[in-house]
Design a protein around this motif. Structure first.
Motif, PDB file in Angstrom:
ATOM      1  N   ASN A 310       0.818  -1.216   0.000  1.00 49.91           N
ATOM      2  CA  ASN A 310       0.000   0.000   0.000  1.00 49.91           C
ATOM      3  C   ASN A 310       0.851   1.266   0.000  1.00 49.91           C
ATOM      4  OD1 ASN A 310      -2.775  -1.274   0.274  1.00 49.91           O
ATOM      5  ND2 ASN A 310      -1.757  -2.117   2.082  1.00 49.91           N
ATOM      6  N   THR A 311       2.005   1.180  -0.624  1.00 50.13           N
ATOM      7  CA  THR A 311       2.881   2.328  -0.825  1.00 50.13           C
ATOM      8  C   THR A 311       3.329   2.343  -2.275  1.00 50.13           C
ATOM      9  OG1 THR A 311       4.792   1.010  -0.075  1.00 50.13           O
ATOM     10  CG2 THR A 311       3.718   2.413   1.565  1.00 50.13           C
ATOM     11  N   ASN A 312       4.085   3.370  -2.661  1.00 50.08           N
ATOM     12  CA  ASN A 312       4.548   3.530  -4.034  1.00 50.08           C
ATOM     13  C   ASN A 312       5.991   3.064  -4.159  1.00 50.08           C
ATOM     14  OD1 ASN A 312       6.055   5.521  -6.091  1.00 50.08           O
ATOM     15  ND2 ASN A 312       3.969   5.184  -6.816  1.00 50.08           N
ATOM     16  N   ALA A 313       6.244   2.117  -5.042  1.00 53.84           N
ATOM     17  CA  ALA A 313       7.567   1.503  -5.153  1.00 53.84           C
ATOM     18  C   ALA A 313       8.641   2.531  -5.519  1.00 53.84           C
ATOM     19  CB  ALA A 313       7.531   0.372  -6.180  1.00 53.84           C
ATOM     20  N   SER A 314       8.329   3.444  -6.446  1.00 57.51           N
ATOM     21  CA  SER A 314       9.312   4.444  -6.859  1.00 57.51           C
ATOM     22  C   SER A 314       9.644   5.389  -5.712  1.00 57.51           C
ATOM     23  CB  SER A 314       8.782   5.236  -8.051  1.00 57.51           C
ATOM     24  OG  SER A 314       8.613   4.415  -9.175  1.00 57.51           O
ATOM     25  N   LEU A 315       8.628   5.795  -4.972  1.00 52.00           N
ATOM     26  CA  LEU A 315       8.867   6.696  -3.848  1.00 52.00           C
ATOM     27  C   LEU A 315       9.595   5.977  -2.720  1.00 52.00           C
ATOM     28  CD1 LEU A 315       8.459   9.588  -2.936  1.00 52.00           C
ATOM     29  CD2 LEU A 315       6.245   8.933  -1.998  1.00 52.00           C
ATOM     30  N   ASN A 316       9.312   4.694  -2.523  1.00 51.76           N
ATOM     31  CA  ASN A 316      10.060   3.915  -1.536  1.00 51.76           C
ATOM     32  C   ASN A 316      11.541   3.860  -1.889  1.00 51.76           C
ATOM     33  OD1 ASN A 316       7.737   3.342  -0.088  1.00 51.76           O
ATOM     34  ND2 ASN A 316       7.453   1.315  -0.985  1.00 51.76           N
ATOM     35  N   SER A 317      11.820   3.590  -3.153  1.00 50.64           N
ATOM     36  CA  SER A 317      13.209   3.526  -3.606  1.00 50.64           C
ATOM     37  C   SER A 317      13.901   4.866  -3.420  1.00 50.64           C
ATOM     38  CB  SER A 317      13.257   3.097  -5.075  1.00 50.64           C
ATOM     39  OG  SER A 317      14.588   3.069  -5.554  1.00 50.64           O
ATOM     40  N   PHE A 318      13.193   5.928  -3.737  1.00 48.65           N
ATOM     41  CA  PHE A 318      13.752   7.265  -3.563  1.00 48.65           C
ATOM     42  C   PHE A 318      14.022   7.554  -2.087  1.00 48.65           C
ATOM     43  CE2 PHE A 318      13.029  11.873  -2.909  1.00 48.65           C
ATOM     44  CZ  PHE A 318      14.098  12.350  -3.649  1.00 48.65           C
ATOM     45  N   THR A 319      13.118   7.132  -1.219  1.00 52.24           N
ATOM     46  CA  THR A 319      13.281   7.384   0.217  1.00 52.24           C
ATOM     47  C   THR A 319      14.511   6.661   0.770  1.00 52.24           C
ATOM     48  OG1 THR A 319      10.890   7.683   0.465  1.00 52.24           O
ATOM     49  CG2 THR A 319      12.144   7.244   2.468  1.00 52.24           C
ATOM     50  N   THR A 320      14.729   5.432   0.325  1.00 51.19           N
ATOM     51  CA  THR A 320      15.940   4.738   0.782  1.00 51.19           C
ATOM     52  C   THR A 320      17.194   5.395   0.208  1.00 51.19           C
ATOM     53  OG1 THR A 320      15.763   3.100  -1.018  1.00 51.19           O
ATOM     54  CG2 THR A 320      14.742   2.550   1.083  1.00 51.19           C
TER      55      THR A 320
END
Length: 590
Positions: A310-320
């Motif tokens: 329930n999150t966005n994969a691209s934004l998750n990658s950017f956050t890491t």
């Protein structure tokens, strides 16, 4: 021969037992959406208390719709926490229509069509703010929220008092800045949400949200003490410190930033769902959401648990990437927390990209939450663990909203990508695909690709070079697979040239996170394309999804990328499945 796939199974189940319905009819009824995996554990918990959880009115795609008395929301929240370690674990809706829209995966198409290409290029301003983050400020906010009131429950006066106190704190931080405002977002229950807004300088209609929830709960007693120091005074304190250092450093974002303290999270994400729904209905273009729910208890060897569902994969990658860039040495791991486990799910359900870094893994989180023991003392009397989350919020703020602090130069920012001017493609009648004829910082297909073949609004189908790769014709628009948009943009925001690193951003409509795959290809000569695979990628869920990949531009003045979105099968530049979609984007390189 193509074998037709079947859509998600819909099961209409029986209504609740008459005795339950009769009792429930005398009070307000609320519609909820909940993961189907949680139904039996929740039902068992209710049975232990002598209660009956009603049967779903609808089940689809792993989500169920139920109608329950409002008074039972807290009992359901307790059950979700006790049985599944989720908080709250469901989303409450005021109407059946809203609940059904959530289970159907209804989206905000205009905002989704305008997702940015996330990139890191604002170091001087981010570092200026990072240097100002102070543990003592975070600790003081946690202490005030967890001790000034016995509880911050959503439906009692003390919950409203806490919201008014926070509004005063944020108003003081804002000072005399005319581009900053603080307001209450009122609901139909007692406690309001609190929103502080810094209006963007150049892209005010693009919005970045950083949030946490203000309410607290005692899972054993509606009248029991609920200090909620970790859950979630710590998250609110972390984002408050990010807000403070932004103002203290004269930060003026390019995009509008909204800091939010949500009411009613513990009883079904009530506040965030109301706000996200209102933004969706207004067509607000939210380009990124960061959720901070519990930041001050270090139960894991990892510094961050990145929620992947329930999150966005691209934004998750950017956050890491933000963690690696601005807090090198800190560690993270991927975790899942289930449907509706915190306010990021409200934004995701509304169709907006959201990310949630957590303080631990789901099995090593704070054992005192939802009890009178969730105190700052239990966490060692310090807010040291929350400092890294406040710093992550600062880096998210600076790199998603861009802009600059006093004395620094803001990096270029564009709605379509990492900077410079990104042209929107037009249909090239010779090559028979969307093309950007002039060199820029990227190329954007805009709305030309939305749909698949004869399904949906796609014009000039099939939009592949020389019309050599035809789309599959089975299924229905935005129920089955389609490519909706392609963008390519340089990571540093400069004009595309051979040797430059670029990011491809593909917006797709996915049927399945397991059966669907996006194959991305590149060709150095669009007039005579030889396709080279960039990579194959799985969507993180069904419905609208954004997938990104990077590669280095080869030599060639007119290049192309291809998105081959397929149902099952193997990697191919032109797969032949009945549900497969293929689209090209041609662009000019210096």
């Amino acid at each position: 021969m193509a074998i037709k796939k079947f859509g998600p199974v819909v099961a209409l189940l029986a209504c609740a037992a008459p005795t339950f319905a009769e009792a429930a009819s005398q009070e307000k009824q609320v519609w909820i959406t909940i993961g189907t995996d949680a139904l039996e554990p929740a039902r068992a918990s209710f049975k232990e208390k002598g209660l009956a959880l009603p049967a779903p009115a609808l089940e689809k795609g792993g989500v169920a719709v139920l109608r329950v008395p409002q008074s039972q929301l807290e009992k359901l929240s307790e059950a979700m926490h006790d049985k599944l370690n989720r908080c709250a674990g469901f989303i409450a809706h005021d109407t059946e229509e809203q609940a059904l829209a959530a289970v159907e995966g209804s989206t905000a198409p205009q905002s989704l069509a305008s997702l940015v290409s996330y990139n890191i290029n604002n170091g001087p301003s981010v570092n200026a703010m990072l240097g100002g983050v102070q543990e003592l400020n975070i600790r003081n906010t946690i202490n005030s929220l967890s001790t000034n009131w016995t509880t911050r429950r959503y439906n009692v006066q003390s919950g409203a008092d806490a919201a008014n106190w926070l509004k005063t704190q944020w108003t003081t931080i804002a000072g005399s800045r005319t581009d900053v405002s603080v307001a209450l977002f009122t609901h139909t229950w007692t406690q309001p949400s609190v929103i502080a807004t810094i209006t963007g300088t150049t892209h005010p209609n693009e919005v970045v949200v950083i949030g946490g929830h203000l309410d607290s709960i005692n899972g054993s007693s509606s009248t029991g003490a609920a200090p909620g120091a970790d859950d979630d005074a710590s998250g609110v304190a972390s984002l408050t410190e990010a807000f403070r250092v932004a103002i203290a450093n004269g930060y003026k974002p390019a995009r509008t930033v909204k800091f939010m303290a949500y009411a009613g999270e513990e009883v079904g994400l009530y506040g965030s769902n109301a706000i996200a729904t209102s933004f969706k209905n207004a067509g607000t273009n939210v380009v990124g959401v960061l959720q901070l729910d519990m930041t001050n208890y270090k139960g894991s060897s990892y510094d961050f648990g990145m929620v992947t569902d329930n999150t966005n994969a691209s934004l998750n990658s950017f956050t890491t990437s933000l963690i690696s860039t601005y807090q090198p040495g800190l560690t993270w791991t991927n975790i899942t927390c289930g449907y509706g486990c915190s306010d990021h799910a409200s934004w995701n359900s509304a169709g907006y990209p959201a990310t949630m870094p957590f303080e631990a893994t789901m099995t090593t989180d704070n054992p005192q939450i939802h009890t009178s023991g969730d105190t700052l003392t239990y966490m060692g009397g310090t807010a040291a663990n929350s400092v890294k989350f406040a710093k992550l919020a600062v880096s998210f703020l600076g790199e998603v909203a861009k802009g600059a602090t006093t004395g620094n130069t803001p990096p270029p920012v564009d709605s379509g990508g990492g900077g410079g001017t990104i042209p929107t493609a037009t249909f090239d009648a010779t090559l028979k695909a969307p093309k950007c004829a002039t060199a820029g910082a990227g190329c954007d297909s805009g709305t030309l690709l939305n749909g698949r073949g004869g399904l949906g609004p796609e014009v000039n189908k099939p939009n592949t070079i020389n019309a050599t790769c035809v789309d599959g014709a089975s299924g229905t628009y935005h129920s089955d697979e389609s490519n909706d948009r392609l963008k390519v943009a340089t990571l540093d925001g400069t004009t595309m040239a051979a040797g430059k690193q670029v990011q491809v951003t593909a917006t797709v409509w996915a049927y399945s996170s397991t059966a669907d795959t996006l194959d991305l290809y590149r060709a150095p000569n669009a007039s005579s394309p030889v396709w080279t695979l960039i990579g194959s990628y799985k969507p993180s869920g069904s419905g609208v999804q954004t997938i990104t990949a990077t590669y280095t531009l080869p030599t060639g003045t007119t290049q192309a990328i291809r998105a081959n979105f397929r149902y099952n099968g193997t990697a191919s530049s032109c797969s032949t499945g009945a549900y497969d979609d293929h689209d090209d984007l041609i662009f000019t390189v210096q």
